[in-house]
Design an enzyme around this catalytic site. Structure first.
Site, PDB file in Angstrom:
ATOM      1  CB  SER A 123      29.792   6.077  33.700  1.00  0.00           C
ATOM      2  OG  SER A 123      30.187   6.498  32.424  1.00  0.00           O
ATOM      3  NE  ARG A 124      26.185  10.826  38.656  1.00  0.00           N
ATOM      4  CZ  ARG A 124      26.667  11.968  38.154  1.00  0.00           C
ATOM      5  NH1 ARG A 124      27.941  12.092  37.818  1.00  0.00           N
ATOM      6  NH2 ARG A 124      25.872  13.016  38.008  1.00  0.00           N
TER       7      ARG A 124
END
Ligand SMILES: Cc1cc2nc3c(=O)[nH]c(=O)nc-3n(C[C@H](O)[C@H](O)[C@H](O)COP(=O)(O)O)c2cc1C
Length: 213
Positions: free
Chosen positions: A191-192
């Site tokens: 999710s970065r």
């Protein structure tokens, strides 16, 4: 349906990087990560991007091969009269970046640049295959040339000249060392929310900080 560029993305889930895994000296962690990259990466693990800047402030970026590292810094070899060589003599600062795709890792390095000793350049030059040694004499790196035949003619003449003797290292060819003042280790996460541990040299000591991804 073929994905568009906007659809191209990958979630990084392979690993994490915690402060507990970070040694006091960043070259120790670089050494661990580099050994893993050599083992796992399918492309050249020592390929990296090197950025230099010219006197007008224009950055220049190209791929090079790392040829050594230790607590003093990170070494690459090139033509001292090339565009990068000119830029480094005017502004001896550089940034380096490794992207180890399979490990989902990036390392960024910034620092001052110095030429390695002539002995170090000689030792590496003489370890190279004959073709690479003659190539260093052949190519006026970064200059405009009239055509490929310019290189072929020069190489043919050099092959005759050095048929019975070893070519010396060209005086305009040798190593540079990036002496780091910053090294950032980036581990891709889901999710970065990646891990970024950044070492900065402050008053002679490495200070470790976590940066937001
Ligand atoms: C994978 C790869 C490795 C390279 N390694 C080197 C290298 O170690 N030394 C070098 O001078 N050029 C190397 N090059 C060529 C440079 O990217 C660049 O074209 C050249 O150094 C001239 O750069 P300049 O005109 O900015 O000085 C490499 C290119 C690639 C794609």
């Amino acid at each position: 349906m073929k994905p568009t560029i906007a659809d191209l993305r990958r979630d990084y889930t392979r690993d994490g990087l915690t402060e507990a895994q970070a040694p006091v000296e960043p070259h120790v962690l670089f050494s661990t990560w580099f050994a893993q990259a050599v083992e796992i990466e399918t492309t050249e693990a020592n390929a990296m991007m090197l950025a230099t800047v010219d006197s007008a402030g224009q950055p220049h970026l190209r791929t090079l091969l790392l040829k050594g590292f230790d607590e003093r810094g990170f070494v690459f070899f090139t033509n001292y009269q090339s565009a990068k060589g000119e830029q480094l003599s005017a502004q001896p600062l550089a940034a380096m970046s490794f992207w180890w795709h399979d490990l989902e890792r990036q390392v960024r390095i910034e620092g001052m640049v110095e030429q390695v000793s002539p002995e170090e350049s000689d030792a590496y030059f003489h370890s190279r295959p004959m073709g690479s040694r003659l190539g260093a004499w052949t190519s006026p790196q970064s200059e405009v040339i009239a055509g490929r035949e310019v290189l072929e003619q020069r190489l043919a003449a050099l092959e005759i000249q050095y048929a019975e003797q070893q070519p010396p290292r060209p005086p305009h060819w040798g190593g540079y060392r990036v002496v780091p003042s910053l090294i950032e280790f980036w581990q891709g996460r889901s999710s970065r929310l990646h891990d970024r541990l950044c070492y900065r040299l402050k008053a002679g000591n490495w200070v470790l900080e976590r940066l937001a991804p």
